[in-house]
Design an enzyme around this catalytic site. Structure first.
Site, PDB file in Angstrom:
ATOM      1  N   LEU A   1      36.236  39.490  46.460  1.00 30.23           N
ATOM      2  CA  LEU A   1      37.029  40.590  45.951  1.00 30.23           C
ATOM      3  C   LEU A   1      36.183  40.984  44.694  1.00 30.23           C
ATOM      4  CD1 LEU A   1      40.875  39.891  46.179  1.00 30.23           C
ATOM      5  CD2 LEU A   1      39.306  41.176  47.821  1.00 30.23           C
ATOM      6  N   ASP A   2      36.205  42.366  44.315  1.00 32.41           N
ATOM      7  CA  ASP A   2      35.739  42.761  43.160  1.00 32.41           C
ATOM      8  C   ASP A   2      36.470  42.295  41.888  1.00 32.41           C
ATOM      9  OD1 ASP A   2      33.832  44.121  44.706  1.00 32.41           O
ATOM     10  OD2 ASP A   2      35.377  46.264  44.841  1.00 32.41           O
ATOM     11  N   VAL A   3      35.935  42.470  40.827  1.00 34.85           N
ATOM     12  CA  VAL A   3      36.453  41.989  39.766  1.00 34.85           C
ATOM     13  C   VAL A   3      37.800  42.581  39.473  1.00 34.85           C
ATOM     14  CG1 VAL A   3      35.011  43.629  37.873  1.00 34.85           C
ATOM     15  CG2 VAL A   3      35.879  41.160  37.408  1.00 34.85           C
TER      16      VAL A   3
ATOM     17  N   THR B   1      39.663  43.986  41.571  1.00 32.08           N
ATOM     18  CA  THR B   1      40.562  43.978  42.845  1.00 32.08           C
ATOM     19  C   THR B   1      41.370  42.758  42.690  1.00 32.08           C
ATOM     20  OG1 THR B   1      38.909  45.017  44.061  1.00 32.08           O
ATOM     21  CG2 THR B   1      40.800  43.787  45.295  1.00 32.08           C
TER      22      THR B   1
ATOM     23  N   HIS C   1      31.973  46.665  48.525  1.00 31.96           N
ATOM     24  CA  HIS C   1      32.852  47.884  47.717  1.00 31.96           C
ATOM     25  C   HIS C   1      33.281  48.746  48.711  1.00 31.96           C
ATOM     26  CE1 HIS C   1      31.010  47.438  43.566  1.00 31.96           C
ATOM     27  NE2 HIS C   1      31.831  46.464  43.828  1.00 31.96           N
TER      28      HIS C   1
END
Length: 234
Positions: free
Chosen positions: A100-102, A104, A187
């Protein structure tokens, strides 16, 4: 398994430091001091270092409620690492099953079982991931209907030459949506909404395949998966 590798797997020693410990006669196998790092040891051998009994850690399977500001990476960057939130021996060996993105939040599965991880992340498995999406501006009416159709048919993302796989978009409110994906491009959720002219302000993953984030876990908390949850991907 070589004794020096066994020591590095069960302690904080590197293999080089393990060899030095053996030369200092700190390591015993079945009650006998062993100095040869190539000595083979197995489940039936009793290994100790400085009098402390050692045992290999088995495969671990963890559910983490990832908070914003934690990074799903093995390398130190600007943010705390996801595995640092998990209080288990050798937690640094736990790898995220799909990152997961930082910024998210939500469900991250972590394991040191590479085969189990591959079963989930392999594109052939078409494992569904569910995301709760918050948008900067309302998406409703005819625009929402077109977005649902576009996501179902596949969206061509900037920099890609193939459209996304069919995705299920459901508008819960004018600025809140539920999105189900069967792939995991870089993303992807944010880029899909950007492709239809909308900006994602918050993103939360609520489930992966049959596993849903435990409602009892606050952001930053974790628990080990039940055997039933592990077996769900076998």
């Amino acid at each position: 398994m070589r004794l020096d590798k066994f020591l590095s797997d069960t302690t904080d020693l590197t293999r080089s430091l393990a060899k030095k410990a053996m030369h200092r006669e700190e390591v015993m196998v079945d009650g006998v001091v062993v100095k040869n790092p190539a000595t083979q040891v197995g489940p039936d051998n009793a290994v100790s270092w400085l009098g402390q009994s050692l045992a290999l850690v088995g495969m671990r399977y963890v559910m983490l409620h990832k908070p914003a500001g934690a990074e799903c990476s093995a390398r130190r960057g600007l943010y705390p690492l996801a595995h640092e939130l998990i209080d288990l021996p050798k937690a640094e060996r736990l790898n995220p099953v799909g990152r997961l993105d930082v910024d998210t939040t939500g469900l991250v599965l972590m394991t040191d079982d590479g085969q189990w991880s591959h079963r989930i992340t392999s594109p052939k498995r078409r494992c569904e991931k569910v995301y709760e999406v918050t948008l900067a501006e309302p998406l409703e009416g005819e625009a929402a209907r077109r977005a649902v159709e576009a996501f179902r048919e596949g969206v061509l993302l900037d920099g890609e030459d193939q459209p996304t796989k069919p995705a299920e978009l459901e508008m819960r409110e004018a600025q809140r949506a539920r999105l189900v994906l069967i792939e995991g491009k870089y993303h992807q959720v944010k880029r899909m909404f950007a492709a239809i002219g909308h900006h994602v302000t918050a993103l939360h993953r609520s489930s992966i395949g049959p596993i849903t984030l435990d409602a009892a876990l606050a952001p930053g908390e974790w628990r080990e998966l039940t055997q039933q949850e592990v077996d769900a991907f076998r």
